[in-house]
Enzyme design. Structure first.
Site, mmCIF file in Angstrom:
data_model
loop_
_atom_site.group_PDB
_atom_site.id
_atom_site.type_symbol
_atom_site.label_atom_id
_atom_site.label_comp_id
_atom_site.label_asym_id
_atom_site.label_seq_id
_atom_site.Cartn_x
_atom_site.Cartn_y
_atom_site.Cartn_z
ATOM 1 N N CYS A 147 0.813 -1.222 0.000
ATOM 2 C CA CYS A 147 0.000 0.000 0.000
ATOM 3 C C CYS A 147 0.839 1.262 0.000
ATOM 4 O O CYS A 147 0.301 2.353 -0.155
ATOM 5 C CB CYS A 147 -0.953 0.012 1.191
ATOM 6 S SG CYS A 147 -0.107 0.161 2.772
ATOM 7 N N CYS A 184 -1.960 -4.045 7.757
ATOM 8 C CA CYS A 184 -1.814 -2.808 8.543
ATOM 9 C C CYS A 184 -1.186 -3.130 9.902
ATOM 10 O O CYS A 184 -0.331 -2.389 10.388
ATOM 11 C CB CYS A 184 -3.164 -2.134 8.732
ATOM 12 S SG CYS A 184 -4.118 -1.947 7.208
HETATM 13 FE FE1 FES Z 1 -1.554 0.627 4.308
HETATM 14 FE FE2 FES Z 1 -3.349 0.078 6.221
HETATM 15 S S1 FES Z 1 -3.721 0.386 4.111
HETATM 16 S S2 FES Z 1 -1.195 0.237 6.397
#
Ligand code: FES
Length: 154
Positions: free
Chosen positions: A36, A109
């Site tokens: 992400c 996460c």
């Molecule tokens: Fe990247 Fe939660 S979406 S750490």
């Protein structure tokens, strides 16, 4: 995400604990998520307690999602009083336990928090002196930023 989990995450991010740099930290670790692009840095300070060297305080900064902030907030409270070995053994799920079970797409996460903690404690005493470390923003903008591979969200 369940309403209960969402409520606990919202409560945690409305009153996040232990945010910010720690100038006198004994250890610091930074990780970035390849899945992400978020980053998280954690600082850890130890103290002597009953003949054991335990975590006195941990703080964090992150360019991450609300779940990462919430997990880091509860995790920095959870690891107080633990030895380095005890803290490094904790999984992302265990660090996030005060929030409840995370859905599969949010597990990475918690792994971001786990990774920063392990990064800090595995190099302890810090090979990266907190005072000379680049800020998290500076590190984000350089290609030499630390990266670990995270579980890809489903
Ligand atoms: Fe990247 Fe939660 S979406 S750490």
């Amino acid at each position: 995400m369940s309403d209960d989990l969402e409520d606990r995450i919202q409560a945690a991010i409305q009153n996040p604990q232990n945010i910010g740099e720690m100038s006198d930290a004994d250890a610091v670790g930074t990780v970035g998520s390849e899945s992400c692009g978020d980053m998280l840095r954690m600082w850890v300070k130890f103290k002597e307690e009953n003949g054991r060297r335990v975590i006195d305080k941990a703080t964090f900064q992150t360019f991450g999602c609300q779940t990462a902030i919430a997990v880091a907030s509860v995790a920095t409270e959870l690891i107080r009083g633990k030895t380095s070995a005890e803290a490094i053994a904790l999984t992302g799920g265990e660090l996030a336990a005060p929030l409840g079970a995370l859905p599969p797409m949010k597990i990475h996460c918690a792994q971001l928090v786990e990774g920063a903690l392990k990064n800090a404690l595995s190099g302890e005493p810090a090979s990266e002196a907190p005072a000379s470390a680049p800020t998290l923003l500076e590190q984000m903008s350089t290609p030499t930023g630390l990266k670990i591979k995270m579980q890809t969200p489903l």
